[in-house]
Structures are given as structure tokens and as C-alpha cells.
Write an enzyme that holds these catalytic residues in place. Sequence first.
Site, PDB file in Angstrom:
ATOM      1  N   ARG A  38      47.930  -7.386  -7.267  1.00 45.11           N
ATOM      2  CA  ARG A  38      49.215  -7.955  -7.664  1.00 45.11           C
ATOM      3  C   ARG A  38      49.149  -8.350  -9.134  1.00 45.11           C
ATOM      4  O   ARG A  38      48.105  -8.821  -9.611  1.00 45.11           O
ATOM      5  CB  ARG A  38      49.525  -9.213  -6.846  1.00 45.11           C
ATOM      6  CG  ARG A  38      49.824  -8.967  -5.389  1.00 45.11           C
ATOM      7  CD  ARG A  38      51.170  -8.283  -5.172  1.00 45.11           C
ATOM      8  NE  ARG A  38      51.455  -8.163  -3.758  1.00 45.11           N
ATOM      9  CZ  ARG A  38      52.095  -7.126  -3.215  1.00 45.11           C
ATOM     10  NH1 ARG A  38      52.509  -6.121  -3.977  1.00 45.11           N
ATOM     11  NH2 ARG A  38      52.335  -7.092  -1.926  1.00 45.11           N
TER      12      ARG A  38
ATOM     13  N   HIS B 135      52.667   1.061 -10.615  1.00 47.50           N
ATOM     14  CA  HIS B 135      52.550   0.605  -9.213  1.00 47.50           C
ATOM     15  C   HIS B 135      52.557   1.807  -8.259  1.00 47.50           C
ATOM     16  O   HIS B 135      53.444   1.930  -7.402  1.00 47.50           O
ATOM     17  CB  HIS B 135      53.683  -0.382  -8.867  1.00 47.50           C
ATOM     18  CG  HIS B 135      53.305  -1.273  -7.698  1.00 47.50           C
ATOM     19  ND1 HIS B 135      53.689  -2.602  -7.604  1.00 47.50           N
ATOM     20  CD2 HIS B 135      52.572  -1.028  -6.598  1.00 47.50           C
ATOM     21  CE1 HIS B 135      53.218  -3.117  -6.478  1.00 47.50           C
ATOM     22  NE2 HIS B 135      52.530  -2.178  -5.856  1.00 47.50           N
TER      23      HIS B 135
END
Lengths: 312, 312
Positions: free
Chosen positions: B227, B275
Site C-alpha cells: 500500500r 498498481h
Amino acid sequence: VSILLIGDLTRSEYESWRERLSACLPASEKLFASDEDYERDDIDIALVANPPAGSLSQLPNLRFIQSLWAGVDRLLSDPTLPTDVPVSRLVDPNLTQAMVECVVAHVLFLHRQIPQYLGQQSSAEWKQWTQPLAMQRRVGMLGLGQLGGAAAQALSRLGFDVVGWSAAPRTVKGIRTLHSAERLNSVLRDTEILVNLLPLTPQTTGILRKELFHVLPRGASIINLARGEHLVEEDLIDALATGHISHAILDVFRTEPLPPQHPFWSHPRVSVFPHVAAATDPDSATQLAANNIAAFRAGRTPVFLVDRRKGY
Amino acid sequence: VSILLIGDLTRSEYESWRERLSACLPASEKLFASDEDYERDDIDIALVANPPAGSLSQLPNLRFIQSLWAGVDRLLSDPTLPTDVPVSRLVDPNLTQAMVECVVAHVLFLHRQIPQYLGQQSSAEWKQWTQPLAMQRRVGMLGLGQLGGAAAQALSRLGFDVVGWSAAPRTVKGIRTLHSAERLNSVLRDTEILVNLLPLTPQTTGILRKELFHVLPRGASIINLARGEHLVEEDLIDALATGHISHAILDVFRTEPLPPQHPFWSHPRVSVFPHVAAATDPDSATQLAANNIAAFRAGRTPVFLVDRRKGY
């Protein structure tokens, strides 16, 4: 009898090899570097690292040649090389491991679309592409010797769909293999990432050319880690221009170092590496060469003898 | 009773999930998307993909929440989330495999010094660097859940010297593991390549910061695939400026998409990925969610229930 160390080596490289070899060879062995004074008649073993053409034919009592490299194509291309002297090449598990790591690194680099993402980064572009799994990606391995076989197995363990090809029949545990020129096309037809680890022989020189590229599916990539002479450079540039080949990773070139003006340097879909796939590790190479010399002296057959007809 | 599909989804994404789910769920199940008309009282199961904060507390008869993502940190950070409703996260073997391939790709990218060689290519520089073997390279894996454990094993099988760390004790077959905040530094001290696959919890937020970087040996690299909130971005930029950290591969960011002006885009020693480490595979995610709903309906315990205190 004496050992001659001869090759394309600087004085400090000679010294460094000599130091390592002296530590591994019995004290009774006499070792000369080719730029020292020695009696040609005395030499019965040559330890070679790209020796000058014609040099080995000057040694009338030569009985064994041990290469310090894995590839012996340059050595065998010397027409004056005595035909009756056995040649061993260096097969070093550390070199094999380095090549396996290199192959897996480059295949994953292409599989994970890293060139595209690095290209996007240069224009601050946030764009996601569909990412297949390794099991959905066909990798074709040309060459199933020590290096190609081990690399094919490592790729397969990671999940890739690997098919191997070699000129002569080869079995590699866990890998589907095909052989012969006739069956090369059936390997190429479904290959998305093609890895070349073939030995350089008259039959494989220029194998990576227009005709081969056109059998690969559109968008395929190639990785050449073997020899620059396997590749027809102009044909690759053409196939990249049409998009038929999407990317090439090249570690070896017809001329090394790659000349500064060469179009590969600035090509956005060519990744240039300066012949670093798998370097000889001097420590383990020395030990392996010394072991093979000991085997020869004891009248045993040295390991990894080269088959002159095959060329490797 | 009915199932509500709710998340940060476009209409066409809703339709695409609904189509897949309808094919996997029994005909007796009624399924609503959150932008359709439904009775709040009817909903007993929520299928969620980043639902708006506060939305689930509006469902008085909710009895089970199935996430369509592996990470549930955003879901659990909603203070109105009903505390007595079990939550399952998605653990998809295909997603694990994608993450393993991604981790191995990035570790090999750094191990094989590919960023340096690509940098040299841009100035047509032919220069070889000493290349260690994977066995000589220490990789530290932060996080030993489904993803970190599998990635650590794949790296170890390739030859890397892997040490794993997690907050709570974990065993991973074949991998040396340590746990607890106290022992984190002893993992970091010898780590050349650090991979972050920790869950995001209050304890791990900002863990990749100055203090951690300074325990790593000079020249270490980091790979953040978990993250964006794990990383203190300014601290990384400082550590790259001094050379203490030599390279960072970042797949996740505090703000996504990464804003066009962000210094990471143009940083020569940061590789930015949008991502893409391991996306949910809608086909397998649907099947796994449907299986878990069937288990819940049959009175069995759903798999991969989240421990709210741990946060994953």
C-alpha cells in the site's frame, strides 16, 4: 611437460589466472603464460581463453586443450587447430546458475511488460495493461545444453509454458522438447518469448533472421544470450519496425563492444546489455580446469569433451 | 433475503460482475447492484469492492460481508462498519501466483542490475559490473501472509538468501522467519533488496520511513507492492538523494493515480508501476465469492475470515 596459458588476456589477467591456478595445481606442474619464455616442445596441455588463431598448431606435443570459457565456437573456427587433440569446454555450475538467473530475469521483464511501464513512466502516464499469468505465456527455448536445459526448467518451475528445441534430440526433465530443423517452426508458431541459448555452429549462424521472425506470432519478443552471430541485425530492425517483433533483449553482438553509432543503442524496443549474462567465475573455473587436468594426467577421460563434428 | 453488490464501480463494471455472479450463484439468489432499487431490510450479504464509508451500516439485517479484493484495510477503516458481521477477504490462488511472478520479476530486475544497464544504454555506454549470484543476495520479505509467504518461497527456490519478517509469528516452509517489532532491525541489517507485502494496519502505516531505511545497508533497494500508506515518500526521496537507498520500485502510492507533477515520475532511481502487481481476476474472484456465499448459506464457516483486531 608443462601447461601453457594462452588467450586474449592482459598481463594482469594472466597474473590473476596464474595465481589462482598455482593454488589449485600440484606443485609439480609447470605453468607458463604465452607471453613468457617457454619451450614449445615442452607444452602438453593448453589452457585457453580465445587463443590467437594458429597458436595451438605451433605446439608439436600438445595432448589436451582445456577452455576457460563455455563457448568454444571461436576456438573451433581456427582451421589450424590440431584435429587429434581433445578439447574440453568449461561447464561451471556457477556459470549455469548465473545464466538461469539472467534468463528468468529477462523473461519476467518481458512477461510483466516492464519495458512498456518504464516507457509510460517517462511521460508520467498511468495506464494499466491486462497481465496474463506465466502459465498463459509460451516461452520457446532454443538450445537445450547445460544452460538452455537448466533455464527451461527454472522457467517451467515458475509456471511458464515452456517448449524447448535443439538440433539433435535432447531430453530435459519436465520440459516438452522437439528437435531437428523440420520441427523448429512448430515451436516458433506459438512462442511469445523466444530465448536463444544455442551453440554457435555453421548451422545456427544467422538463425535469428527474417524467416524465423515471420513464423513467430505478431508481437513476440526475443532474447539473445548466446552469440551475436546468431542474429541478422538488419532483419531484427525491420521486424521491430513493422511491430512483428515487439521487443528484443540483446546481450551479445557481432561487434563487441557494440559501436557507439549502432542503432540498437537508441532503439526504444531494444534493451542492450554489454555481454553480462554469465561471466566465467575465475575461482570456480580454475578449480574445474585443475580437476580436469588432474584427470588427464591420471589417464582418465576429462569431462565435457567437445564433439568437433557438432561444434560444442 | 438478497445479496447487495456495492463498491467503487462504474455501471459497466457492475454489469460485468453481475453477469459473472449470476452464472455462479444458484438461481434462488437475488442480487442487486447498489445503484438499483432494493429493500435495505432484505439484504443479508454484501459483496464489496471499496464500498462508500457508512454504506454497510445502513443494512440492518446484514449477516456476512465478502470482499472482492484481498486487501481489506479501506473497508475496516470505516468506523461505522458493523462490528458483529463477519468479513471474508478474497484469497485467490491466481492472484497469489500473479504477485509471486511480480515479486520475482522486480527482485531479479534489481539483482541483475537492469536499471543500471538501461541507464548506460541511454548514453551508449558499454560497461560491465560484477554480478553476484542469487545465493549471495539477501532479500528481506516484510509480510508472510498468503502473498509474502509464497513469494518468499519462489525467491528461495531461485537461489536467493531470503529472510522473512512479520508482526505475529509465522512459519513458511523452507524460509527463515523472524517476528515482532524488536526483531525487525536484525532482518533489515543484512538486507540488500527489501520487499514489502505487509497488510496495512495502524502499526504498519509509514513503516517504510527514515528510521527503517537507515538500518538497511548502504545501497539497498526497496520494492513496495502493498500500500502507498506504508511509505513515507519524503523520507524515500531523501534516502535516494544520499545514495543510502540505491533504487525503489513502487507499485502503490498514497494518491492513485500518481499525480502528474509527483517527483517519483521523473526520478532516475524510482521505477513507477500503476498498481499492477496483482489484479483481481474477475472469473476466479466470482467463483471464490460464490463458493463462500454457498458456505455461509449452508451454515458453514466462510473461508478467509478477517480478524478485526489484526486488521487482515
